[in-house]
Design an enzyme around this catalytic site. Structure first.
Site, PDB file in Angstrom:
ATOM      1  N   GLU A  65      51.879 -45.494 -49.599  1.00 57.86           N
ATOM      2  CA  GLU A  65      50.645 -45.305 -50.347  1.00 57.86           C
ATOM      3  C   GLU A  65      50.864 -44.304 -51.467  1.00 57.86           C
ATOM      4  O   GLU A  65      51.744 -43.433 -51.390  1.00 57.86           O
ATOM      5  CB  GLU A  65      49.498 -44.851 -49.440  1.00 57.86           C
ATOM      6  CG  GLU A  65      49.695 -43.524 -48.750  1.00 57.86           C
ATOM      7  CD  GLU A  65      48.521 -43.166 -47.858  1.00 57.86           C
ATOM      8  OE1 GLU A  65      48.188 -41.970 -47.791  1.00 57.86           O
ATOM      9  OE2 GLU A  65      47.942 -44.073 -47.229  1.00 57.86           O
ATOM     10  N   HIS A  74      42.003 -42.103 -42.440  1.00 59.23           N
ATOM     11  CA  HIS A  74      41.690 -40.726 -42.790  1.00 59.23           C
ATOM     12  C   HIS A  74      40.846 -40.087 -41.699  1.00 59.23           C
ATOM     13  O   HIS A  74      39.737 -40.530 -41.408  1.00 59.23           O
ATOM     14  CB  HIS A  74      40.966 -40.598 -44.135  1.00 59.23           C
ATOM     15  CG  HIS A  74      41.383 -39.352 -44.884  1.00 59.23           C
ATOM     16  ND1 HIS A  74      42.504 -39.291 -45.689  1.00 59.23           N
ATOM     17  CD2 HIS A  74      40.863 -38.111 -44.903  1.00 59.23           C
ATOM     18  CE1 HIS A  74      42.634 -38.077 -46.190  1.00 59.23           C
ATOM     19  NE2 HIS A  74      41.651 -37.339 -45.718  1.00 59.23           N
ATOM     20  N   HIS A  93      53.285 -41.207 -47.886  1.00 61.60           N
ATOM     21  CA  HIS A  93      52.676 -41.014 -49.201  1.00 61.60           C
ATOM     22  C   HIS A  93      53.591 -40.087 -49.994  1.00 61.60           C
ATOM     23  O   HIS A  93      53.472 -38.869 -49.904  1.00 61.60           O
ATOM     24  CB  HIS A  93      51.280 -40.406 -49.061  1.00 61.60           C
ATOM     25  CG  HIS A  93      50.520 -40.320 -50.351  1.00 61.60           C
ATOM     26  ND1 HIS A  93      49.149 -40.292 -50.401  1.00 61.60           N
ATOM     27  CD2 HIS A  93      50.930 -40.236 -51.648  1.00 61.60           C
ATOM     28  CE1 HIS A  93      48.748 -40.205 -51.662  1.00 61.60           C
ATOM     29  NE2 HIS A  93      49.824 -40.167 -52.438  1.00 61.60           N
TER      30      HIS A  93
END
Length: 250
Positions: free
Chosen positions: A76, A200, A44
């Site tokens: 992401e 997550h 990310h």
């Protein structure tokens, strides 16, 4: 088929960034993870580069292309123009779009699909025209209308935000309720033709129940818990532990 494990390298990059030194090596530990059977690597790249740096993307692409050609690169982030240019240069197999504010510590909610219908439609089309699979970060509460919008804008997958599930590590009854809610959302998504990822705060302890409830789960992206375990077990053994938790034969 058990879910593929994508190892999120952000926590490793954050540790590296504490010093102006090249270790721990983001690509080096990515190589260890892929060598132990991970299906891919996730990053990310935030605008402030506090985790993965923009300069990390091309070495990860080269690592996968040259040494692990069946693995996937998943990037992401929030789809501003800077992020989209990075993605187009790095050529990942998958992009996961998240609705993060740049100041957020970590992703903590899914898209409001109704409000962002037009934005997502334009961006998803741009990415798919370049041959990139697109996954959209989604909250776990079942909402068929919202998921229909995700499908209609052209997404291939959703990624279920599993933070509330991970947060129930000390409340088994609440965890059971949330995993059922996630399962109902996955059922709706699959019924609409969307594949389902999850990510997550997933751990070796909580993955098996999620994998049982969502047997067609395509991919899990795991960083924090996996990196924490790697400090104790080493990266290769940690990847094997997480693969077993996904239901893979190791």
């Amino acid at each position: 088929m058990p879910a593929s494990l994508s190892v999120n390298l952000n926590a490793i990059a954050m540790l590296r960034n504490r010093r102006d030194l090249p270790w721990p090596s983001v690509t080096g530990l990515g190589r260890v993870a892929l060598g132990a059977g991970a299906g891919g690597l996730t990053v990310h790249p935030r605008p402030d580069q506090r985790h993965v740096r923009f300069s990390d993307l091309e070495p990860i692409r080269v690592l996968i292309d040259e040494e692990f050609p069946t693995a996937e690169f998943n990037i992401e982030g929030y789809p501003d123009e800077g992020f989209l240019r990075l993605v187009e240069e790095a050529r990942p197999e998958q992009v996961t779009l998240v609705p993060d504010d740049p100041a957020q510590a970590t992703s903590d909610h899914g898209w409001d699909f109704r409000r962002n219908h037009n934005l997502l439609g334009t961006i998803v089309g741009r990415l798919k025209n370049r041959g990139i699979r697109v996954s959209l970060f989604a909250d776990g509460a079942p909402d068929r209308e919202a998921l229909s919008i995700a499908r209609d804008v052209g997404a291939d997958r959703i990624e279920l935000y599993t933070g509330p599930y991970g947060g129930c590590y000390d409340d088994p009854q609440r965890a059971l309720a949330i995993v059922e809610e996630l399962g109902r959302t996955a059922d709706m998504a699959e019924d609409l033709g969307l594949a389902v990822n999850a990510g997550h705060d997933l751990t070796v302890a909580n993955l098996p129940a999620l994998a049982r409830r969502i047997p067609r789960l395509a991919e899990v992206s795991i960083g924090h818990g996996l990196t924490a375990d790697a400090l104790e077990y080493g990266m290769a053994e940690t990847v094997r532990r997480f693969r077993r938790a996904c239901g893979q034969d190791v």
